[in-house]
Enzyme design. Structure first.
Site, PDB file in Angstrom:
ATOM      1  N   GLU A   1       0.862  -1.187   0.000  1.00  0.00           N
ATOM      2  CA  GLU A   1       0.000   0.000   0.000  1.00  0.00           C
ATOM      3  C   GLU A   1       0.891   1.226   0.000  1.00  0.00           C
ATOM      4  O   GLU A   1       1.901   1.290   0.704  1.00  0.00           O
ATOM      5  CB  GLU A   1      -0.921   0.035   1.218  1.00  0.00           C
TER       6      GLU A   1
ATOM      7  N   ASN B   1     -12.374  -2.270  -0.657  1.00  0.00           N
ATOM      8  CA  ASN B   1     -11.484  -2.524   0.476  1.00  0.00           C
ATOM      9  C   ASN B   1     -12.176  -2.116   1.772  1.00  0.00           C
ATOM     10  O   ASN B   1     -12.495  -0.935   1.945  1.00  0.00           O
ATOM     11  CB  ASN B   1     -10.197  -1.710   0.332  1.00  0.00           C
ATOM     12  N   GLU B   2     -12.413  -3.067   2.608  1.00  0.00           N
ATOM     13  CA  GLU B   2     -12.956  -2.785   3.951  1.00  0.00           C
ATOM     14  C   GLU B   2     -14.179  -1.880   3.894  1.00  0.00           C
ATOM     15  O   GLU B   2     -14.409  -1.084   4.810  1.00  0.00           O
ATOM     16  CB  GLU B   2     -11.897  -2.132   4.843  1.00  0.00           C
TER      17      GLU B   2
ATOM     18  N   CYS C   1      -6.826   1.333   2.166  1.00  0.00           N
ATOM     19  CA  CYS C   1      -7.722   2.501   2.146  1.00  0.00           C
ATOM     20  C   CYS C   1      -7.390   3.436   0.992  1.00  0.00           C
ATOM     21  O   CYS C   1      -8.261   4.171   0.516  1.00  0.00           O
ATOM     22  CB  CYS C   1      -7.626   3.255   3.460  1.00  0.00           C
TER      23      CYS C   1
END
Ligand code: AHR
Length: 646
Positions: A33, A363-364, A232
């Site tokens: 990331e 994502n999440e 994120c």
């Protein structure tokens, strides 16, 4: 514990070679990331910071177009936006110089200094345009920390139209805090953009590629897959901040930079082409993640102008374009060089397809109706057009709770093949949950454990945390039929620029320190198996402190045992190979390779120092039944190489 105490075996492991279960060949991978300066200032080899003058307060409150630059002599500066190099790259520097006033120009200090190595070659380039007056040749210099001239070259005077000028410089000395200075002669104004300095020796020599030493440490993990670019970062802080892959390919001056949700800047210099190329270079399956049409639920959307809070979805009218971008990505990665996007990949230097097989969507994300609608649209479109692609769904940020439950229910409803589960917990949680995946429904979606790491006190990278991860990884191997991919997170953390701890690899401009967790990941990866072998475990008083896995690997059929102990004392183990003859008609070798990682449970590998907790290799005698002492707080890998009898 005395040697006498250890004379009596305390635990017994009996391998049952007849009970083998396949393990995914992608089980252990890596998750990259762009946080902690992992891309710009990190894996991306570019040494000039803010070379495109795009920095602004949207990246970080104190930043502006001159951040990381220092003016030399009396010159005037302004932000230019008329007739930029490319609409995606709207800002450039307008510099007014008067050469009669002595040295004038500007100087870049990189990311807290530029690291130069004696004799190494660096490619300098920039785009320049004369705006008025008569500006002479451009002088480019590399200066040491104390101002010593380490390299210099002259470039032609600016022309009235944008022109890229390039030169190779050789550093005359090592310097950790060098600078790159540009000086101008004459009188007039000029426009400057895309100032760049990159080492010629990038990873695998890719032009303008990755920092060689850092990329090598990632490669040495032997990850079977690489997920990118987040996290994120993918869904972004506000709808306007979503990661759009298509803005990160093509010539660098045509890429669109944007604020990084982790409060810095992403130039896009490390873009999708570079990610895919890196995957290919290290033999990792690419796993890109695209936004599911919703932004980060923690968003404050400072970038969009409109105040948004919490999860927002793209307006439905914008979804067709978003879906098209996802389909374009598949064509860009896999299409023939005659297809529109495949042709762009070919022009960039890769005529053959990259072979994309997996695509993360979301994502999440919170599992809301807004999310469901948009995810379903993307999923349906990909499934219809590209049934060969496995879409990876998302089930929230935690290994339990409402989004986890709703995410799993939604995944089952859609019949997803794979979902991305996350969980950052304290070390004890991993030990207490070794049975978690044993209970998972084998008929449902399979699991990509996309983010996990043991968070010890102070979020430190302790041996205790690393051993908890190791114990959990033995359970991942045991469940390698349903957990088909797993990646520790995050991968990289730059000293002084850390938004998140712990990380797998710590670095600065010149140094790299792998965490203890890095060695755990590496050992599991280097000693991965293709079949899990059942074993009868008699752990006695150590049932809560010991985790074990036994796998068979490769065509040769090596037998690999992984033994993790968090006990305070050494444990004497008896290992019974269950009458196993290695390598088909093979024989048992008299010795096995034994690799041990052990030490003080609170030990960490201090940054910049020689790592104190590293794997220690030895050879140990083995027999159909043999004894081995597990050190206190340890991971032990025992590899018996199968040898053919013939
Ligand atoms: O790995 C760091 C962050 O943790 C990721 O961006 C996010 O997915 C998770 O919450």
């Amino acid at each position: 514990m005395t040697a006498q105490n250890l004379a009596a075996p305390q635990i017994k492991i009996t391998v049952r070679p007849g009970e083998a279960r396949p393990i995914s060949d992608l089980l252990f991978g890596a998750f990259f990331e762009d946080l902690n300066y992992a891309a710009d200032g990190g894996l991306y080899a570019e040494l000039i910071q803010n070379g495109s003058f795009e920095y602004s307060a949207a990246d970080y409150p104190d930043w502006n177009f001159l951040t990381a630059w220092e003016l030399v002599g009396s010159c005037t500066v302004a932000l230019g936006r008329a007739a930029p190099l490319h609409p995606n790259n709207p800002s450039y520097l307008v510099l007014g110089v008067d050469g009669a006033e002595g040295e004038v120009g500007l100087c870049n200090h990189g990311y807290g200094g530029i690291h130069l190595a004696t004799g190494s070659a660096y490619e300098f380039s920039c785009f320049v345009r004369g705006l008025s007056g008569a500006i002479g040749p451009l002088q480019v210099q590399l200066l040491g920390r104390k101002g010593a001239l380490l390299a210099q070259a002259e470039l032609p005077p600016p022309r009235p139209e944008w022109q890229q000028v390039t030169v190779t410089l050789h550093a005359a000395a090592d310097d950790l805090f060098a600078a790159c200075r540009l000086l101008f002669r004459g009188v007039g104004t000029l426009a400057l953009d895309m100032v760049s300095l990159v080492p010629c020796a990038t990873f695998r020599g890719r032009p303008h590629g990755l920092r060689a030493d850092l990329a090598q440490v990632v490669a040495d993990l032997r990850p079977r897959f690489l997920r990118f670019p987040g996290g994120c970062l993918v869904h972004g802080e506000g709808l306007g901040n979503m990661y759009r892959w298509q803005d990160t390919v093509g010539p660098r001056h045509t890429r669109r930079a944007q604020p990084n949700l982790w409060n810095y800047h992403q130039s896009g210099g490390l873009g999708y082409y570079e990610y895919f190329q890196f995957c290919e270079d290290i033999g990792a399956v690419p796993l890109p993640v695209v936004p599911a049409g919703v932004c980060c639920p923690n968003t404050e959307a400072k970038y969009t102008g409109a105040w948004e809070q919490g999860q927002c979805g793209l307006p439905l009218a914008e979804m067709p374009a978003h879906i098209q971008a996802v389909l374009d990505l598949i064509e860009w990665a896999n299409g023939p060089d005659t297809s529109p996007w495949g042709a762009r990949r070919a022009v960039a230097g890769h005529p053959t397809p990259f072979g994309l097989r997996y695509l993360g969507v979301g994502n999440e994300d919170q599992i809301t109706p807004v999310f469901r609608d948009r995810f379903r649209m993307i999923y349906d479109a990909v499934k219809a057009r590209h049934p060969e692609i496995t879409v990876v769904g998302t089930v929230g940020p935690y290994p339990e709770g409402p989004d986890y439950l709703a995410g799993w229910e939604f995944a089952r409803e859609l019949g997803l093949a794979l979902v991305d589960e996350h969980g950052y917990k304290e070390p004890g949680w991993y030990w207490a949950n070794l049975g978690r995946f044993d209970a998972y429904d084998r008929a449902g979606p399979r699991v990509y454990l996309g983010e996990y790491a043991a968070h010890d006190l102070g979020r430190r990278s302790t041996l205790r945390g690393a051993l908890a991860e190791a114990a959990y990884m033995t359970a991942l191997e045991r469940n390698g039929d349903i957990v088909v991919m797993a990646s520790y997170a995050p991968l990289l953390g730059k000293e002084k620029h850390m938004q998140w701890r712990p990380n797998l690899i710590y670095f600065d401009n010149s140094r790299i320190t792998p965490s203890i967790s890095y060695y755990v990941q590496q050992l599991f990866s280097l000693h991965a198996g293709d079949h899990y072998l059942a074993a009868a475990l008699d752990l006695g008083a150590h049932a809560a402190d010991v985790a074990v896995s036994c796998v068979r690997a490769g065509r040769r059929g090596d037998l690999i045992l992984k033994l993790v102990s968090r006990a305070e004392v050494p444990i004497a183990a008896t290992i019974d190979l269950g009458g196993m003859g290695l390598g088909g008609a093979g024989t048992l070798p008299p010795a096995a390779a034994c690799i041990t990682l052990c030490g003080d449970p609170l030990a960490e590998n201090e940054f910049g120092a020689r790592p104190s907790v590293v794997p220690q290799a030895s050879a140990i005698p083995v027999a159909p039944q043999f004894r081995h002492i597990l050190p206190a707080h340890s991971l032990t890998v025992i590899r018996l190489a199968a040898a053919r009898a013939d």
